[in-house]
Design a protein around this motif. Structure first.
Motif, mmCIF file in Angstrom:
data_model
loop_
_atom_site.group_PDB
_atom_site.id
_atom_site.type_symbol
_atom_site.label_atom_id
_atom_site.label_comp_id
_atom_site.label_asym_id
_atom_site.label_seq_id
_atom_site.Cartn_x
_atom_site.Cartn_y
_atom_site.Cartn_z
ATOM 1 N N SER A 46 5.915 -6.933 -13.486
ATOM 2 C CA SER A 46 4.902 -7.820 -14.071
ATOM 3 C C SER A 46 4.480 -8.908 -13.083
ATOM 4 C CB SER A 46 5.431 -8.468 -15.358
ATOM 5 O OG SER A 46 6.444 -9.423 -15.083
ATOM 6 N N VAL A 47 5.264 -9.082 -11.992
ATOM 7 C CA VAL A 47 4.968 -10.107 -10.983
ATOM 8 C C VAL A 47 3.959 -9.555 -9.988
ATOM 9 C CG1 VAL A 47 5.950 -11.567 -9.176
ATOM 10 C CG2 VAL A 47 7.275 -11.060 -11.243
ATOM 11 N N PRO A 48 2.902 -10.292 -9.676
ATOM 12 C CA PRO A 48 1.916 -9.823 -8.699
ATOM 13 C C PRO A 48 2.566 -9.527 -7.349
ATOM 14 C CG PRO A 48 1.107 -11.771 -9.842
ATOM 15 C CD PRO A 48 2.538 -11.605 -10.244
ATOM 16 N N GLY A 49 2.223 -8.372 -6.777
ATOM 17 C CA GLY A 49 2.759 -8.009 -5.467
ATOM 18 C C GLY A 49 3.979 -7.123 -5.527
ATOM 19 N N LEU B 92 11.219 -7.995 -0.107
ATOM 20 C CA LEU B 92 10.724 -9.308 -0.535
ATOM 21 C C LEU B 92 9.649 -9.817 0.422
ATOM 22 C CD1 LEU B 92 13.856 -11.336 -1.699
ATOM 23 C CD2 LEU B 92 11.900 -10.649 -3.097
ATOM 24 N N TYR B 93 9.834 -9.549 1.707
ATOM 25 C CA TYR B 93 8.830 -9.945 2.699
ATOM 26 C C TYR B 93 7.489 -9.290 2.391
ATOM 27 C CZ TYR B 93 6.428 -10.253 7.204
ATOM 28 O OH TYR B 93 5.495 -10.470 8.187
ATOM 29 N N MET B 94 7.517 -7.975 2.157
ATOM 30 C CA MET B 94 6.272 -7.259 1.876
ATOM 31 C C MET B 94 5.661 -7.718 0.555
ATOM 32 S SD MET B 94 5.794 -5.575 4.538
ATOM 33 C CE MET B 94 4.282 -4.834 3.941
ATOM 34 N N ALA B 95 6.515 -7.976 -0.442
ATOM 35 C CA ALA B 95 6.007 -8.425 -1.744
ATOM 36 C C ALA B 95 5.353 -9.799 -1.621
ATOM 37 C CB ALA B 95 7.141 -8.465 -2.768
ATOM 38 N N ALA B 96 5.980 -10.703 -0.855
ATOM 39 C CA ALA B 96 5.408 -12.037 -0.659
ATOM 40 C C ALA B 96 4.086 -11.951 0.092
ATOM 41 C CB ALA B 96 6.406 -12.918 0.103
ATOM 42 N N ILE C 76 0.407 -13.098 -1.425
ATOM 43 C CA ILE C 76 -0.463 -14.079 -0.763
ATOM 44 C C ILE C 76 -1.848 -13.493 -0.524
ATOM 45 C CG2 ILE C 76 -0.823 -15.366 1.382
ATOM 46 C CD1 ILE C 76 2.305 -15.558 1.512
ATOM 47 N N ARG C 77 -1.893 -12.258 -0.029
ATOM 48 C CA ARG C 77 -3.176 -11.642 0.315
ATOM 49 C C ARG C 77 -4.026 -11.355 -0.916
ATOM 50 N NH1 ARG C 77 -0.999 -7.363 4.927
ATOM 51 N NH2 ARG C 77 -0.914 -8.858 6.654
ATOM 52 N N ARG C 78 -3.367 -11.078 -2.042
ATOM 53 C CA ARG C 78 -4.124 -10.779 -3.261
ATOM 54 C C ARG C 78 -4.571 -12.029 -3.995
ATOM 55 N NH1 ARG C 78 -0.880 -5.702 -6.050
ATOM 56 N NH2 ARG C 78 -1.398 -4.130 -4.464
ATOM 57 N N GLY C 79 -4.196 -13.173 -3.463
ATOM 58 C CA GLY C 79 -4.655 -14.418 -4.078
ATOM 59 C C GLY C 79 -3.953 -14.753 -5.373
ATOM 60 N N SER C 80 -2.695 -14.343 -5.520
ATOM 61 C CA SER C 80 -1.953 -14.704 -6.727
ATOM 62 C C SER C 80 -1.628 -16.196 -6.683
ATOM 63 C CB SER C 80 -0.656 -13.897 -6.802
ATOM 64 O OG SER C 80 0.296 -14.422 -5.883
ATOM 65 N N VAL D 191 7.785 -18.723 0.443
ATOM 66 C CA VAL D 191 7.232 -17.916 -0.653
ATOM 67 C C VAL D 191 8.253 -16.871 -1.099
ATOM 68 C CG1 VAL D 191 5.435 -16.270 -1.308
ATOM 69 C CG2 VAL D 191 4.835 -18.297 0.020
ATOM 70 N N MET D 192 8.958 -16.250 -0.137
ATOM 71 C CA MET D 192 9.997 -15.278 -0.488
ATOM 72 C C MET D 192 11.067 -15.910 -1.367
ATOM 73 S SD MET D 192 10.340 -13.436 3.251
ATOM 74 C CE MET D 192 11.865 -12.573 2.890
ATOM 75 N N ARG D 193 11.494 -17.130 -0.989
ATOM 76 C CA ARG D 193 12.515 -17.814 -1.800
ATOM 77 C C ARG D 193 11.989 -18.128 -3.190
ATOM 78 N NH1 ARG D 193 13.733 -20.566 3.061
ATOM 79 N NH2 ARG D 193 12.569 -22.405 2.416
ATOM 80 N N LYS D 194 10.737 -18.609 -3.266
ATOM 81 C CA LYS D 194 10.151 -18.934 -4.569
ATOM 82 C C LYS D 194 10.014 -17.672 -5.418
ATOM 83 C CE LYS D 194 6.612 -22.036 -6.414
ATOM 84 N NZ LYS D 194 7.553 -23.128 -6.640
ATOM 85 N N LEU D 195 9.637 -16.576 -4.777
ATOM 86 C CA LEU D 195 9.512 -15.299 -5.475
ATOM 87 C C LEU D 195 10.869 -14.847 -6.009
ATOM 88 C CD1 LEU D 195 7.887 -12.786 -6.290
ATOM 89 C CD2 LEU D 195 8.198 -11.915 -3.957
ATOM 90 N N LEU D 196 11.906 -14.998 -5.193
ATOM 91 C CA LEU D 196 13.251 -14.598 -5.621
ATOM 92 C C LEU D 196 13.733 -15.440 -6.790
ATOM 93 C CD1 LEU D 196 15.667 -12.750 -5.039
ATOM 94 C CD2 LEU D 196 16.520 -14.495 -3.472
ATOM 95 N N VAL D 197 13.506 -16.748 -6.723
ATOM 96 C CA VAL D 197 13.881 -17.641 -7.837
ATOM 97 C C VAL D 197 13.147 -17.228 -9.113
ATOM 98 C CG1 VAL D 197 13.699 -20.010 -8.685
ATOM 99 C CG2 VAL D 197 14.506 -19.581 -6.367
#
Length: 315
Positions: free
Chosen positions: A197-200, A257-261, A265-269, A292-298
């Motif tokens: 459900s999370v973008p990316g 996580l790197y690729m997801a972050a 970012i590129r998709r403008g989430s 961003v990776m850390r924020k995504l993981l949290v």
């Protein structure tokens, strides 16, 4: 009668045998890496106060040993070999034999006290092997594709193309097996849906997290950052101050996580404004991306913990 000292056990695992060292007793022994050897280990530790048993992750040889020790109820931790190497160098232990390796692992257990972690259930272990194999095949496809792109001989190009096609079929079969493993578990189905459900986040990221990060939703944000290897590490030395870097941790998780972050970012989430604020403040792009990776993981940890789908970030 004197009370027995609490033991810290280091086991060096090889193909055919286990070298064992006990601290602080400074006992050494070895047993074969087979059922009889596992039973001998369990008997040896049965009536003794074992605080922790530490093994290195050795590419699969440790799995059967860990399963036997866990079944015997012993507190167990499997650590990255790099941690042991760094610890040995810090102690000035440069000599290397199986017996000395076991002693260093026992010293690491005694002095560093890594937390004991239970083994994943058999279904998760099987699932993790499938995901790991998929990653290996993807790496082989990339290598073979690079070789084909640089080849000149027509026959060699055809052979490489056939091998790439074979590997792609293997990966398709693995994707099907991974999907079936998730469908067979209602819990995994629910968690995969929450993660995606999370973008990316797509199938590969969600499934890697399911397989390689079973702690998701159960521990704190700072522990997770260190576990994955995205916590900033101090490297202050001499006149150099303020430089921080990331290292260690679970590289497969860090990679997805790197690729997801990057995708988010590129998709403008809603992760993008956070990234842009950091870069506008003068942070290097790589540093901002790791943030961003850390924020995504949290965020993922909270989603799994609370069983609540993604909601756009407000900060």
């Amino acid at each position: 009668m004197d009370k027995q000292p609490t033991l810290f056990v280091g086991i060096d695992v090889s193909k055919d045998r286990l070298d064992v060292h006990l601290r602080p007793a400074d006992e050494d022994f070895h047993v074969p890496r087979d059922v009889k050897g596992f039973e001998a280990l369990a008997r040896r530790f049965g009536n003794r106060p074992v605080a922790l048993v530490v093994l290195e992750a050795t590419g699969g040889f440790e799995a059967s040993v860990a399963a036997a020790l866990a079944a015997a109820g012993l507190p167990l931790c499997i650590v990255n070999p790099r941690q042991i190497r760094d610890f040995a160098r810090a102690m000035g232990r440069l000599a290397k034999t199986d017996t000395l390796d076991a002693e260093v692992i026992a010293l690491f257990a005694e002095r560093m006290r890594p937390p004991a972690r239970p083994l994943p259930e058999p279904e998760r272990r099987h699932f993790a092997e499938l995901v790991s194999r998929r990653r290996q095949i993807l790496g082989m496809i990339n290598m073979e594709t690079n070789r084909r792109d640089h080849a000149v001989d027509g026959q060699l190009i055809r052979r490489l193309s056939r091998h790439i096609a074979f590997l792609e079929r293997e990966m398709s079969e693995l994707d099907r097996d991974i999907g079936q493993a998730i469908k067979a578990s209602p819990v995994w189905c629910e968690i995969e849906t929450l993660l995606k459900s999370v973008p990316g986040l797509g199938d590969v990221t969600a499934r890697t997290l399911l397989a390689q990060l079973p702690e998701l939703g159960t521990i704190g944000r700072h522990q997770f950052a260190a576990l994955v290897g995205i916590a900033p590490i101090n490297r202050d030395s001499g006149l150099m101050r303020g430089r921080r870097s990331i290292a260690g941790g679970r590289t497969s998780v860090r990679g997805v996580l790197y690729m997801a972050a990057l995708t988010a970012i590129r998709r403008g989430s809603s992760f993008r404004p956070f990234y842009e604020r950091l870069t506008q403040r003068g942070r290097p792009r790589k540093v901002a991306l790791v943030a961003v990776m850390r924020k995504l993981l949290v965020t993922l940890n909270a989603i799994v913990r609370d069983r609540t789908p993604w909601r756009p970030l407000t900060t």
